[in-house]
Design a protein around this motif. Structure first.
Motif, short mmCIF file in Angstrom:
data_model
loop_
_atom_site.label_atom_id
_atom_site.label_comp_id
_atom_site.label_asym_id
_atom_site.label_seq_id
_atom_site.Cartn_x
_atom_site.Cartn_y
_atom_site.Cartn_z
N MET A 20 28.78 49.79 40.10
CA MET A 20 29.55 49.02 39.45
C MET A 20 29.25 49.41 37.82
SD MET A 20 26.55 45.86 39.71
CE MET A 20 27.64 44.31 38.28
N PRO A 21 31.09 48.89 37.76
CA PRO A 21 30.87 49.96 36.48
C PRO A 21 30.16 49.40 35.43
CG PRO A 21 33.17 48.74 37.66
CD PRO A 21 32.16 48.41 39.02
N GLY A 22 30.40 50.51 34.39
CA GLY A 22 29.57 49.58 33.56
C GLY A 22 28.21 49.78 33.69
N MET A 23 27.69 50.53 34.52
CA MET A 23 26.27 50.39 34.40
C MET A 23 26.36 52.30 34.65
SD MET A 23 24.90 47.70 35.20
CE MET A 23 23.10 48.09 36.25
N HIS A 24 24.76 52.56 33.82
CA HIS A 24 24.13 53.72 34.22
C HIS A 24 23.90 54.65 35.31
CE1 HIS A 24 23.50 57.25 31.51
NE2 HIS A 24 23.08 57.57 32.92
N GLY A 55 24.93 43.83 52.24
CA GLY A 55 24.86 45.28 52.88
C GLY A 55 25.26 46.82 51.92
N ALA A 56 25.37 46.25 50.90
CA ALA A 56 25.66 47.37 49.41
C ALA A 56 25.06 48.60 49.54
CB ALA A 56 26.65 46.80 48.65
N LYS A 57 25.24 49.73 49.17
CA LYS A 57 24.51 50.19 49.28
C LYS A 57 23.81 50.58 47.67
CE LYS A 57 27.15 53.23 51.31
NZ LYS A 57 27.03 55.64 51.75
N GLN A 58 22.75 50.93 48.01
CA GLN A 58 21.99 50.92 46.65
C GLN A 58 21.62 52.47 45.79
OE1 GLN A 58 19.99 48.31 45.06
NE2 GLN A 58 21.10 46.98 46.28
N TYR A 59 22.12 52.15 44.29
CA TYR A 59 21.77 53.68 43.29
C TYR A 59 20.97 53.08 42.96
CZ TYR A 59 26.63 54.14 46.59
OH TYR A 59 26.98 54.45 47.25
N LEU A 60 20.50 54.82 41.69
CA LEU A 60 19.79 54.61 40.83
C LEU A 60 19.88 54.17 39.59
CD1 LEU A 60 16.65 55.68 40.09
CD2 LEU A 60 17.67 58.19 39.84
N THR A 61 19.94 53.35 38.62
CA THR A 61 20.39 53.27 38.15
C THR A 61 19.27 53.12 36.50
OG1 THR A 61 21.70 51.71 39.38
CG2 THR A 61 22.09 50.80 36.97
N LYS A 62 19.84 52.81 35.43
CA LYS A 62 18.95 52.77 34.41
C LYS A 62 20.04 52.34 33.46
CE LYS A 62 16.72 55.83 30.82
NZ LYS A 62 16.62 57.60 30.32
N LYS A 63 19.08 51.36 32.95
CA LYS A 63 19.67 50.54 31.66
C LYS A 63 18.58 50.16 30.71
CE LYS A 63 21.96 46.26 30.65
NZ LYS A 63 22.63 44.93 31.19
N ASN A 64 18.89 50.32 29.75
CA ASN A 64 17.08 50.01 28.67
C ASN A 64 16.17 50.52 28.61
OD1 ASN A 64 19.06 48.08 27.05
ND2 ASN A 64 18.66 46.60 28.42
N GLY A 65 16.11 51.80 28.91
CA GLY A 65 14.84 52.65 29.36
C GLY A 65 13.82 52.46 30.93
N LYS A 66 14.79 51.90 31.56
CA LYS A 66 14.11 51.35 33.20
C LYS A 66 15.64 51.47 34.34
CE LYS A 66 11.27 48.30 30.95
NZ LYS A 66 9.64 48.17 30.89
N TRP A 67 14.61 51.94 34.83
CA TRP A 67 15.02 52.31 35.65
C TRP A 67 14.70 51.31 37.15
CZ3 TRP A 67 16.83 57.66 36.13
CH2 TRP A 67 17.15 58.18 34.56
N PHE A 68 16.08 51.33 38.14
CA PHE A 68 16.19 50.12 39.07
C PHE A 68 17.20 50.71 40.14
CE2 PHE A 68 18.97 48.66 35.83
CZ PHE A 68 20.22 48.16 35.75
N ALA A 69 17.35 49.97 41.19
CA ALA A 69 18.42 49.99 41.87
C ALA A 69 19.62 48.96 42.13
CB ALA A 69 17.52 49.66 43.95
N CYS A 70 20.48 49.48 42.24
CA CYS A 70 22.29 48.16 41.79
C CYS A 70 23.02 49.15 42.49
CB CYS A 70 22.13 48.35 40.37
SG CYS A 70 23.46 47.46 40.05
#
Length: 179
Positions: free
Chosen positions: A147-151, A129-144
């Motif tokens: 989280m601390p440390g995530m862009h 049930g946790a909300k998902q946010y736009l995230t980017k890592k190593n040039g890839k866009w995804f949902a996550c």
């Protein structure tokens, strides 16, 4: 800036006149009850009679807030032969930018923080049930999840370079006063 000034009288040993004291002598600043007066004539009279000098206390001007680009102009002007001409040639005098940068050159400045945005992916949640946010890592866009440390906090420039579907999503400004 206010035209009201405060005046102190200081001697050659670095001690100050006490305008509220009961004795007529200089003291260390920590021992003085009333180290200043707003009356320049009184300060001048005391200085003349005691051999001290009048010290005018003025408020330090407030630093202006500049964009990163404006700050670069001011910094480069510091090493220019004619700083005002350098600033003038790179700004628009009609919108007030020139005087803003001249003020920054003379009185100092701070650089505004670039706004950052969090993009919630509405309706997309994890299995717990946790909300998902736009995230980017190593040039890839995804949902996550958050989280601390995530862009996950993006500038306008970063979001404008995101895939077109991500640019259409609602942005919520992140108020990060910790920096």
């Amino acid at each position: 800036m206010s035209e009201e000034k405060l005046y102190a009288v200081k001697d050659d040993e670095g001690e100050y006149w006490d305008f509220g004291g009961k004795t007529n002598r200089f003291w260390s600043l920590l021992s003085v009850e009333v180290p200043v007066t707003d009356n320049k004539e009184i300060a001048s009279t005391v200085a003349k009679a005691t051999g001290g000098q009048v010290v005018a206390l003025v408020e330090e001007p407030k630093k202006v807030v500049l964009t990163k680009e404006q700050a670069e102009i001011v910094d480069t002007a510091r090493v220019s032969d004619i700083p005002a001409t350098y600033i003038s040639a790179r700004t628009d005098e009609y919108n007030g930018e020139e005087s803003l940068l001249i003020n920054a050159f003379a009185n100092g400045y701070t650089v505004e923080k670039e706004k950052k945005y969090l993009v919630e992916l509405c309706g997309l949640v994890t299995t717990d049930g946790a909300k998902q946010y736009l995230t980017k890592k190593n040039g890839k866009w995804f949902a996550c999840r958050r989280m601390p440390g995530m862009h996950q906090d993006f500038t306008d420039k970063e979001l404008n370079a995101a895939p077109e579907w991500a640019q259409q999503l609602n942005r919520e400004e992140v108020n990060d006063d910790a920096d």
